[in-house]
Design an enzyme around this catalytic site. Structure first.
Site, PDB file in Angstrom:
ATOM      1  N   GLU A  85      -4.152   2.205  -7.412  1.00 35.29           N
ATOM      2  CA  GLU A  85      -4.529   3.314  -6.543  1.00 35.29           C
ATOM      3  C   GLU A  85      -3.624   4.512  -6.826  1.00 35.29           C
ATOM      4  O   GLU A  85      -2.491   4.550  -6.338  1.00 35.29           O
ATOM      5  CB  GLU A  85      -4.364   2.924  -5.075  1.00 35.29           C
ATOM      6  CG  GLU A  85      -5.214   1.760  -4.623  1.00 35.29           C
ATOM      7  CD  GLU A  85      -5.439   1.801  -3.120  1.00 35.29           C
ATOM      8  OE1 GLU A  85      -6.582   1.975  -2.712  1.00 35.29           O
ATOM      9  OE2 GLU A  85      -4.467   1.668  -2.365  1.00 35.29           O
ATOM     10  N   SER A 145     -10.401   7.195  -2.974  1.00 39.39           N
ATOM     11  CA  SER A 145     -11.589   8.056  -2.847  1.00 39.39           C
ATOM     12  C   SER A 145     -12.827   7.537  -3.567  1.00 39.39           C
ATOM     13  O   SER A 145     -13.701   8.321  -3.944  1.00 39.39           O
ATOM     14  CB  SER A 145     -11.284   9.486  -3.335  1.00 39.39           C
ATOM     15  OG  SER A 145     -10.335  10.085  -2.493  1.00 39.39           O
ATOM     16  N   HIS A 182       0.859  -1.196   0.000  1.00 40.84           N
ATOM     17  CA  HIS A 182       0.000   0.000   0.000  1.00 40.84           C
ATOM     18  C   HIS A 182       0.890   1.240   0.000  1.00 40.84           C
ATOM     19  O   HIS A 182       1.954   1.242   0.612  1.00 40.84           O
ATOM     20  CB  HIS A 182      -0.907  -0.021   1.236  1.00 40.84           C
ATOM     21  CG  HIS A 182      -1.968   1.031   1.186  1.00 40.84           C
ATOM     22  ND1 HIS A 182      -1.709   2.349   1.485  1.00 40.84           N
ATOM     23  CD2 HIS A 182      -3.279   0.975   0.832  1.00 40.84           C
ATOM     24  CE1 HIS A 182      -2.824   3.054   1.324  1.00 40.84           C
ATOM     25  NE2 HIS A 182      -3.793   2.235   0.927  1.00 40.84           N
ATOM     26  N   GLY A 238     -11.099   2.651   1.378  1.00 38.12           N
ATOM     27  CA  GLY A 238     -10.534   3.021   2.676  1.00 38.12           C
ATOM     28  C   GLY A 238     -11.582   3.725   3.512  1.00 38.12           C
ATOM     29  O   GLY A 238     -12.295   3.097   4.292  1.00 38.12           O
ATOM     30  N   GLY A 244      -7.713   9.105  -0.159  1.00 31.67           N
ATOM     31  CA  GLY A 244      -8.167   9.950   0.947  1.00 31.67           C
ATOM     32  C   GLY A 244      -8.315  11.425   0.601  1.00 31.67           C
ATOM     33  O   GLY A 244      -8.530  12.252   1.486  1.00 31.67           O
TER      34      GLY A 244
END
Ligand code: PGA
Length: 232
Positions: free
Chosen positions: A157, A194, A85, A215, A163
């Site tokens: 991602e 997001s 990640h 998330g 976020g």
């Protein structure tokens, strides 16, 4: 579709107990993979849930203080592991080589890696998206069998989307996903960054997407339920 839920470092014991009670009421045909913190994994007592960890040690059991091995995780019914990640790459200096070691350790314990890849804003602006994705994939999958490459899951991602509430255009996401699939022909590719109940009706138009890594909204079950309803 695969929907992986990354709780990150959130939910204390009591909060997680309450969360789990509500989570288990969600009815869906999609594959939900819950990725709580390690200690919360330990408190799950429900064999029907698909559990993922948010990380895995690149080592065997042994003298590695603070680490948790894939072998140990497997005994807690962990079937998936988020690996590489961007938060781990950024805050804990995880390199592509380290990510490769972690993926191998996961496979040795029959845990399916969810490999996270993605570019920074600067890399995108410099036109380096494909270069970055290719390097991350090639290094992270070095030495894996074809079967393992097909079994693993990729989460695309864009780091600048995580976020932030800012997501790429559908065309940009599709381009990145199709590029990943041109390297790993039969591997499932998720989108993360997001994704939420507000943008899912637009995101679901991208037919190359095999699922999502969520998330923020993994923690808000009312919003997650809305997300799943719109996806259906
Ligand atoms: P986000 O996180 O949905 O809050 O952007 C996604 C992730 O970090 O996996």
């Amino acid at each position: 579709m695969i929907i992986a839920l990354n709780n990150k470092s959130n939910l204390n014991k009591e909060e997680f107990d309450n969360y789990l009670q509500e989570f288990t009421t969600i009815k869906t045909n999609h594959t939900l993979i819950l990725c709580p913190t390690f200690i919360n994994i330990g408190s799950i007592n429900n064999n029907d849930l698909l559990i993922g960890s948010q990380n895995v040690s690149s080592h065997e059991d042994g003298a590695y203080t603070g680490e948790i091995s894939a072998k140990q995780l497997a005994t807690y019914n962990v079937k998936y592991a988020i690996i590489g990640h961007s938060e781990r790459r950024t805050y804990y200096n995880e390199s592509n080589t380290e990510v490769n070691r972690k993926i191998k350790k996961a496979f040795e314990s029959n845990i399916i890696p969810i490999l996270c890849i993605g570019e920074t804003k600067e890399e995108r602006e410099a036109g380096k998206v494909k270069e970055i994705l290719e390097k991350e994939i090639i290094t992270a999958t070095e030495g894996l069998t074809e079967e393992e490459k097909e079994k693993m899951i990729i989460a695309y991602e864009p780091i600048w989307s995580i976020g932030t509430g800012i997501i790429p255009t559908n065309e940009e996401i599709n381009d990145a996903i199709m590029f990943v699939k041109s390297i790993l022909n039969n591997t499932k590719v998720l989108y993360g960054g997001s994704a939420n109940e507000k943008n899912i009706s637009e995101l679901k138009k991208i037919t190359s997407i095999d699922g999502y890594l969520l998330g923020g909204i993994s923690l808000k079950l009312d919003k997650l339920k809305e997300f799943i309803n719109i996806l259906n």
